[in-house]
Design an enzyme around this catalytic site. Sequence first.
Site, PDB file in Angstrom:
ATOM      1  N   LYS A 680      57.970  62.071  30.341  1.00 43.12           N
ATOM      2  CA  LYS A 680      56.895  62.948  29.875  1.00 43.12           C
ATOM      3  C   LYS A 680      55.965  62.146  28.959  1.00 43.12           C
ATOM      4  CE  LYS A 680      55.730  66.294  26.623  1.00 43.12           C
ATOM      5  NZ  LYS A 680      54.482  65.641  26.575  1.00 43.12           N
ATOM      6  N   GLU A 761      62.404  57.114  17.517  1.00 47.96           N
ATOM      7  CA  GLU A 761      61.535  56.203  16.761  1.00 47.96           C
ATOM      8  C   GLU A 761      60.395  57.027  16.185  1.00 47.96           C
ATOM      9  OE1 GLU A 761      62.001  52.885  16.681  1.00 47.96           O
ATOM     10  OE2 GLU A 761      63.576  52.743  18.195  1.00 47.96           O
ATOM     11  N   CYS A 795      52.107  52.888  14.663  1.00 48.92           N
ATOM     12  CA  CYS A 795      53.120  53.329  13.692  1.00 48.92           C
ATOM     13  C   CYS A 795      53.435  52.192  12.736  1.00 48.92           C
ATOM     14  CB  CYS A 795      54.370  53.845  14.384  1.00 48.92           C
ATOM     15  SG  CYS A 795      54.895  52.791  15.714  1.00 48.92           S
ATOM     16  N   GLU A 891      52.242  60.139   6.159  1.00 52.06           N
ATOM     17  CA  GLU A 891      51.654  59.318   7.208  1.00 52.06           C
ATOM     18  C   GLU A 891      50.323  59.916   7.636  1.00 52.06           C
ATOM     19  OE1 GLU A 891      53.210  56.955  11.136  1.00 52.06           O
ATOM     20  OE2 GLU A 891      53.794  59.040  10.904  1.00 52.06           O
TER      21      GLU A 891
END
Length: 1012
Positions: A680, A761, A795, A891
């Site tokens: 996906k 992750e 990231c 973040e």
Amino acid sequence: MRSLQSEIEQHGARIFELVDQHPESLFSKAGFYQRMMALSMRDEQFKVQMFRFVDVLPSLRKSGDIVQHLEEYFAGMHNGFAPAIQSGVRVARFVPWISAFILRRNVSGMARQFIAGKNCADVMKTLRKRHAEKIGFTVDLLGEAVLSEKEADEYAARCLDLLECLVRETQGWTDPLGKDSELFPVLNLSVKISALYSQMDPADPTDAIAHLAPKLRPILRRARELGAFINFDMESYAHKNITLKLFKTTFGEGEFKDWPDAGIVIQAYLRDAEADLRNLINWGRARGTRFTVRLVKGAYWDYETIKSRQNGWNCPVYFQKPESDVNFEALSRVLLENESIVTAAFGSHNVRSIAHAQARADELGIDRSRFEFQLLYGMAGPIKRALVEMGYRVREYCPVGQLLPGMSYLVRRLLENTSNEGFLRAKFSENVSAAELLRDPKELVRQNRANLPEATIPTIAEDRHPKNGASIESPPGDIYENSPLVNFVYQETQEKMRTALREARNRFGEKYPLVIGGEKVWTDKLTPSVNPSAPKEIVGYVAEAGIPEAERAVKAARAAFDKWSRTPFEERARLLEGAAAIMDRRRYELSALEVFEVGKPWAEADGDIREAIDFCRFYAERMRQIGRPRLTQHVPGEESYQHYWPRGVALVIAPWNFPIAILCGMVSAALVTGNTVIMKPSEQSIVCGAMLMQIFEEAGVPPGVLNFLSGRGSVIGAHLVDHKDVDLIAFTGSREVGLRIWESAGITRPGQRELKHVICEMGGKNPVIIDSDADLDEAIVDSIYSAFGYQGQKCSALSRLILLEENYDRVMERLLSAAGSLRVGNPEEPGMMVGPVIDEAAYKRIQEYIEIGKSEATLAYQAKEVPPEGYFIPPTIFTGVKPNMRIAREEIFGPVLSVIKVRDLDEAFEVANGTDYALTAGFFSRSPADIDRAKAEIEAGNVYINRSCTGAVVGRHPFGGFKMSGGGTKAGGADYLLQFLLPRVVTENVTRHGLAPEETPEYRDEFLWPQR
Ligand SMILES: Cc1cc2nc3c(=O)[nH]c(=O)nc-3n(C[C@H](O)[C@H](O)[C@H](O)COP(=O)(O)OP(=O)(O)OC[C@H]3O[C@@H](n4cnc5c(N)ncnc54)[C@H](O)[C@@H]3O)c2cc1C
């Protein structure tokens, strides 16, 4: 008639004879410098430490720091010179300020060996002396790497000032030969093109020239008025094509077309130097005005070889020193044969190269007043003198500037002087005979080839571990070779990318199906995917899956598992390699798609495809290593073998920021280990997902083994995570979704066979610390890239820059102007550093964070000009940020950088480690002790020292974090595949009535289930 070789020998012998009349050691300044260089030539470890110490010294302000660095660099050395060095270090500790003073003076003395003066007035002392010795000059302004347009403008202004000053000071100077003087203006300025534009990108020569030409014109105009000569120096290979093009463009303009006092450098160590030279000569003939070429071998040999090895590029330089010498001679000939249009300047200290040019000129009947020899200030004094005595024209290259900016130049010279391959060392330090030094380099090339077996002659993909491969056992990353990055320095690669972008545009609006059980599945809903640079443009549509399709996909994957899990791993590995080969073939097409679908700049998009290819090849190799059952321990009479079984059906949920690489990485790991997969892609990169499906289908993935399901995460994602028939979830994405998956997978559902395994992750809030002695040229460039490359949407991106009070102001001044020079715009254009963020939601969220930042901290910089259309967020920097503020903890995933000022390194580490995350971190320092601390103390899955904190390479930088950044797995690492497997041990008693086989093989063939 005598042969050319004997003419060369005669010229050479005469030079040596004159040189020997004024004996001088290699290093004309005696004392400290000479001792350091002699030691460096005897001891490689000392040389490395010494050059590093010299490099850092000018940036150290306090005496204590100087002594501390001295100790860190030298006290631990274990070699023949250690006692002397260590007692020096001990003495230094007692009287730091005296020692620091002496060290500074000595290193300054070393720099003065090669830097002719601090400024114009200072350099004039040298120039006058040389003038009296009949030696001309070219001056070169040393500068720090130019990080911003402000610094570039300053360099241009300094060039103009220098011209004005030199013309005043050299009034009335005449040509030393008094003949053909019109070809050789007295005043000669060497210009470094990269110092005139901070955003020069090899992929975008048009932009570079558009910025460089207007800065150059005033310099050229003034030089012409003053009767001065301007030379373009040549720097690293990445800048070569732009420099050549700029030369031809500006000197082809009406204003300068008939101006002969322009020169450029050709580097003979480059394989394509002859083509460039011939091209220049043809250009010159068409232009109809003389110009000059300074022929050199080239000053960046080590840099070019390292850089090309790291990126897997064809190395642009020759590997054997005599090959460069042969090429230098071939190019000398080309230059002299075209003397009617080009004036030759031979830049060499090598008597063989010089004598060859002299003999060739004689052979062609060219008077010695019509070309010149150029040598560097501080080197080969006796050769200069000899050439003057022989009636040749000599010009000295005189760098001018301060010590700090001069360090990289100084280190280049030190390297050159201590190089095992160098002429000067051979002649002046090792007293190699004249006959040997004058040998034809062609003979040496032939000899080298004859002495080396064919296989060991370095080729372009040569020996990959010449220096660092110390251990016998190869490290895991060495089992395969990374795919090369596309090098956009070439016009051909630029063209291919432009064509791919045009073609990708032509495919806008195409529709892509789901793929379930090998069948193309359309639903009544299509999801559009838009171009974030121009949201009205629809890149493509993909059928949207709902719960029924998700159920169908699980069934298909379950049904295919039985056979796929029993397919030999070699076959599965080949499937991955097949996919890698297809991606390689379609590389530009895939990169172009990423530019449009997720707003990646060219090189970033290419890096993503390269990573996807690498994942396939690396995991294929790793599977071959772990696939066979392996003996656990030698014990008589019993055999135990450990091996692995796949877990079952894997659900792969990937993010959009590395839309092909991360998706492909998780999918390929799951497939090669024998799992079947439901893939996906992120909702923002569905066309990339559809493309990856096509690639695996073309590579021959059997029906049902890989199923492509595009749809809403909150619908199909959540459904599949909870599904009893899904055994494994590989997820990369946000912390919010990751934690939800982690929790949900912990619940055992009725009918579930396995404990669900989650590979998770998530994000980061990555810090970079700049130590007080860091090399700011590097630290700032890399920090800017880490924070704003791909709009801060990696990231791994830097989001907290931690600066020590001590160098805060110095860093900030350069950082802010560097940020202010960044190119922000549509990444369809090459060389854009900052493109759009992914979508409207991200745009709004980041804007909200900017507002939060404004209320919490100080807005120190925000770009003013961004394209009006598209989701462009201006690069933004906040200062006065405290560790507890939201912009320092949460973040943001956009081009927003928070700068945190700290007292000292202790506090810096505390702040760096003080968040929920532990993904990447960076540390810039030249203190070995501080570097050791960073290696030990920084909490991050990937700690990068003295380089950017993004851009992990498969096999080289296994990637992934811990704390709230992830479950501690390492994508692209040796043990990643184990996450997709269940270990199993089979033990057999092989004793029959006390008789057991004597030998037990270490590996068995794969234990596959019996064929049905
Ligand atoms: C006046 C002047 C101006 C200069 N301007 C420039 C410039 O604009 N750009 C620039 O790049 N350099 C420039 N140089 C630097 C120049 O490139 C080096 O000083 C020069 O290469 C040293 O060559 P040599 O002939 O003096 O010595 P040699 O000892 O004969 O040659 C050393 C050179 O050989 C090459 N070499 C070393 N090892 C290998 C190997 N394993 N395989 C292949 N080749 C190898 C390298 O180029 C090395 O510098 C200039 C030099 C001078 C004198």
